[in-house]
Design an enzyme around this catalytic site. Structure first.
Site, PDB file in Angstrom:
ATOM      1  N   ASP A  34       2.758  -4.785   3.367  1.00 18.73           N
ATOM      2  CA  ASP A  34       2.748  -3.721   2.343  1.00 18.73           C
ATOM      3  C   ASP A  34       3.861  -3.948   1.329  1.00 18.73           C
ATOM      4  O   ASP A  34       4.220  -5.099   1.052  1.00 18.73           O
ATOM      5  CB  ASP A  34       2.908  -2.378   3.072  1.00 18.73           C
ATOM      6  CG  ASP A  34       2.173  -1.275   2.352  1.00 18.73           C
ATOM      7  OD1 ASP A  34       1.116  -0.834   2.829  1.00 18.73           O
ATOM      8  OD2 ASP A  34       2.637  -0.896   1.262  1.00 18.73           O
ATOM      9  N   HIS A 109       5.228   3.128  -0.649  1.00 24.38           N
ATOM     10  CA  HIS A 109       3.924   3.074   0.051  1.00 24.38           C
ATOM     11  C   HIS A 109       4.100   2.457   1.445  1.00 24.38           C
ATOM     12  O   HIS A 109       3.619   3.019   2.432  1.00 24.38           O
ATOM     13  CB  HIS A 109       2.973   2.223  -0.794  1.00 24.38           C
ATOM     14  CG  HIS A 109       1.566   2.147  -0.318  1.00 24.38           C
ATOM     15  ND1 HIS A 109       1.120   1.204   0.581  1.00 24.38           N
ATOM     16  CD2 HIS A 109       0.481   2.891  -0.623  1.00 24.38           C
ATOM     17  CE1 HIS A 109      -0.162   1.347   0.799  1.00 24.38           C
ATOM     18  NE2 HIS A 109      -0.587   2.380   0.096  1.00 24.38           N
ATOM     19  N   SER A 444      -5.193   4.404   2.587  1.00 22.68           N
ATOM     20  CA  SER A 444      -3.918   3.776   2.996  1.00 22.68           C
ATOM     21  C   SER A 444      -3.240   4.585   4.081  1.00 22.68           C
ATOM     22  O   SER A 444      -2.554   4.044   4.927  1.00 22.68           O
ATOM     23  CB  SER A 444      -2.962   3.703   1.808  1.00 22.68           C
ATOM     24  OG  SER A 444      -3.154   2.552   1.064  1.00 22.68           O
TER      25      SER A 444
END
Lengths: 666, 85
Positions: A34, A109, A444
């Site tokens: 990520d 994220h 996600s």
């Protein structure tokens, strides 16, 4: 995640406490590819966590504002991969970029996703008072290894991931000894035409799975349109997103004392009765008026200054909310009410500007009130948190849907998990963060829920293959919400969810640990798949590293031993085979129950499967024929093997195509 | 001069357990394509050598096409980009 695990029946207090049985996944390593990690976050504290698992061979790579002391017994690994990104983005300036040339997370994220999969307990967290509770991951003691392969490109203000970097990260993760790989990334549709193996993630995942690593990927956020699901290789666990049974009602009181509950994350002060306007031409003006959210800036400031503005939009993305709020704020307005299709991706507006979403029906109520009075007013109160019934569960409108556009006979998505308005850690620089925590929405966020669940399953069943683990979560999933109410699929318009919305359904770990039977896949099954979708013998031999020759005629993709049956082009009667392995009590007798799709005949032979200590694996045949005389859409049913303790349910999806390879507009 | 872009050359399952050996074989493949060790090193972006075999390298379209025709190559794909979901 303050609600996720209680909602899924996985809270520490739940009776059959799987968390303790599995020691919260302490021996399991989850690799996450990520945007990196914010190591100072409390979700990476390693209090009470034992020594690093002996099978770990990875490391903690130093770099800009990140050194090996940032790793610990929770965050045991951190590496970064940027060569591919740099080659493709010559304009990127490592010295000037906002991003850190190290495993450190700029975007937030990666930190958010890592929290959901395996974050440690952090009590009393909320988002400015909303969604309060304990933040933790699905496997709170599992270890996290972060592989940063996604980078911020300053001049385009985007975050992107080169497949060369992602593939290198996967190669390293396989070497390092991760047990689960979690990727909340995806390409955009349409995907690589020829086959999915040409996609980097699918390629790396294939070899990871053959080495016993379960690969979990986000299904994509291009819903609710059909055929938008990504990461569709049959060896990948592809995850759809549902909402939780939690919402954020925000009371709007009109001047006629009618109270409407909209949705927002508004945590500012109450906005007392204020003039309300819907920008439309009163009939005697030569000014420009627009009540469309995206066009509010066409209105003169006088139209909006000092008022709350109502607007309508056909977009279901939260972007239209923030752009409407920006226009109204710029004109001196005091708030905005957005009438839109449900987007399942609520966000607060900058600087606590009141922006409340309603649906068209309620938006029209407000509009009729505005037109019914000379001086319409309204009051907006701060948002509240509502948990449990009557808040229902829906497949999030953004969640990408099947059928699988590369191989429609492979059911995708596989499974669903909560992915809307999930509170988890982020960086302390992320816009809108509250003390290093933020609510995000997307597949996600749903994928790491499954990664955490897989970690607990692996802790309990270390000898299960990735396919057996996928089978266990698919065949035991809830097809209702955890309280027995149906799950709708958000879209325009709402409908009952079907396998193309949520695969087998909503993950139910308590049942998945004892599925009874599993639909397993080994190397030969993957070879069958490649033969059936047209790979040539030499490619397959290379892929699997041993000489392989496809049978002639080539096998049918319908015979791939998946925990689902999907027939996209039924014309003549077909017979397909499935093989189940008994992972329950050795002496078990299962009987079949079929719910056939509308107008489709399904016959199963044999109707009974008898297992014993010598017979662990049995096959059965399914004969399917259609009574339809037209090309239909997909109709759905199910096929269940039950021994009265375990119900092993697989979804049936059948489309009749009397005329094949045919498209029409009617 | 034809523009070179990152391509992923995928060779399938590893044929050898020693990662160094695998990487060396990648360099040799590039070297025979590009004509010198220096060019091979300059072109190599990554060697994939643990989970599977392959490499990422800066290649022109014609070089990519050429290497794709080698029997040990499963496929060659241009680098693509993923988005966060």
């Amino acid at each position: 995640t303050t609600r996720t695990w209680d909602y899924l029946g996985l809270s520490a207090s739940s009776p059959k406490n799987l968390l303790n049985e599995t020691n919260m996944g302490e021996q399991i390593i989850i690799g996450i590819i990520d945007t990196g990690v914010w190591p100072e976050s409390e979700v990476f504290n390693d209090d009470g966590i034992g020594s690093v698992p002996s099978h770990w061979k990875g490391g903690c790579q130093s770099g800009e504002m990140f050194n090996s002391s940032h790793c610990n017994k929770k965050l045991i690994g951190a590496k970064y991969f940027i060569n591919g990104f740099l080659e493709e983005n010559k304009s990127f300036n490592s010295k000037e970029s906002l991003d850190f040339i190290s495993p450190r997370d700029l975007n937030g994220h990666g930190t958010h996703v890592a929290t959901i999969a395996a974050g440690s307990y952090v009590q009393d967290i909320s988002y400015k008072g909303l969604a309060g509770g304990t933040v933790r991951g699905g496997a709170p003691r599992a270890r996290i290894a972060m592989y940063k392969g996604c980078w911020y490109l300053d001049d385009l203000d985007i975050t992107t991931c080169s497949s060369a970097d992602i593939l290198k990260a996967m190669d390293e993760a396989i070497h390092d000894g991760v047990d689960v790989l979690s990727l909340s990334l995806g390409s955009v549709v349409p995907q690589h035409g020829e086959t999915d193996i040409r996609d980097g993630i699918s390629t790396g995942a294939f070899h990871a799975v053959l080495k016993g690593i379960t690969v979990v990927c986000a299904g994509g956020n291009s819903g609710p349109e059909a055929q938008t699901v990504t990461n569709t290789a049959p060896w990948i666990v592809t995850v759809a997103a549902t909402t939780l049974d939690r919402s954020f009602p925000t009371p709007i009181t009109l001047g006629n004392n009618k109270v409407i509950l909209g949705q927002a994350m508004y945590t500012g002060p109450e906005l007392g009765f204020t003039s309300l306007v819907y920008p439309e031409d009163p009939g005697n003006s030569n000014e420009t008026f627009s009540g469309t959210c995206e066009d509010l800036s066409l209105n003169s400031n006088d139209t909006m200054v000092g008022k709350v503005v109502l607007c309508f939009t056909t977009s279901s993305s939260s972007g239209s909310v923030s752009s409407a709020a920006g226009s109204v704020k710029k004109a001196g307005g005091l708030g905005v009410i957005i009438a839109r299709h449900p987007g399942s991706d609520l966000e607060p507006c900058l600087d606590d500007f009141p922006c409340v979403s309603v649906d068209y029906e309620l938006g029209t109520n407000i509009l009729l009130y505005i037109r019914s009075t000379g001086s319409p007013v309204l009051k907006i109160q701060p948002s509240t948190t509502l948990v449990g019934q009557p808040v229902g569960t829906k497949v999030a409108s953004f969640s990408s849907r099947g059928p699988n556009s590369i191989a429609p006979a492979i059911l995708k998505p596989d499974i669903a998990a909560p992915g809307a308005s999930i509170l988890a850690a982020t960086t302390t620089n992320t816009t809108l963060n509250d003390g290093g925590f933020i609510m995000l929405s997307g597949t996600s966020m749903a994928a790491p829920v499954i990664s955490g669940v897989v970690a607990l399953l692996k802790a309990l069943h270390p000898d299960w293959s990735p396919a057996a683990i996928r089978s266990a979560i698919v065949t035991t999933a809830w097809r209702t919400d955890p309280f027995g109410e149906q799950i709708d699929a958000e879209g325009s318009s709402r409908k009952l969810a079907d396998p193309f919305d949520y695969g087998g359904g909503l993950v139910n770990l308590e049942k998945a640990v004892k599925p009874g039977l599993v639909y397993d896949l080994g190397l030969q099954d993957y070879v069958l798949y490649m033969c059936s979708v047209g790979y040539n013998d030499s490619s397959i031999s290379q892929l699997v590293g041993e000489r392989t020759t496809c049978s002639n005629p080539r096998p049918s993709v319908l015979d791939l031993n998946l925990p689902s049956i999907t027939i996209p082009d039924l014309k003549e009667e077909v017979t397909l085979t499935r093989t189940v392995t008994n992972v329950g009590p050795p002496s078990s007798v299962y009987k079949v129950k079929v719910e056939p799709p509308l107008g489709v005949q399904v016959t199963v032979m044999p109707k009974k499967l008898v297992f014993n200590s010598k017979t662990k694996k049995l096959s059965y045949h399914v004969r399917v024929s259609t009574r339809h005389k037209i090309n239909t859409g997909f109709y759905f049913g199910s096929l269940t093997w039950s021994d009265s303790v375990h119900n092993v349910i697989i979804p049936l999806s059948v489309r009749t195509q009397i005329l094949q390879n045919y498209y029409d507009e009617n | 001069v034809a523009e070179s872009k990152v391509h992923i050359v995928y060779l399938g399952e590893k044929q050898h357990d020693d990662p160094e050996f695998v990487t060396e074989s990648h360099h040799q493949m590039l070297c025979s394509l590009l004509g010198s060790k220096e060019d091979a090193h300059g072109s190599m972006v990554y060697s994939y050598r643990h989970g599977f075999s392959g490499f990422a390298a800066k290649l022109t379209k014609s070089q990519a096409k050429k290497i794709a025709n080698l029997p040990e190559v499963v496929h060659v794909i241009p680098d693509s980009f993923y988005k966060l979901k």
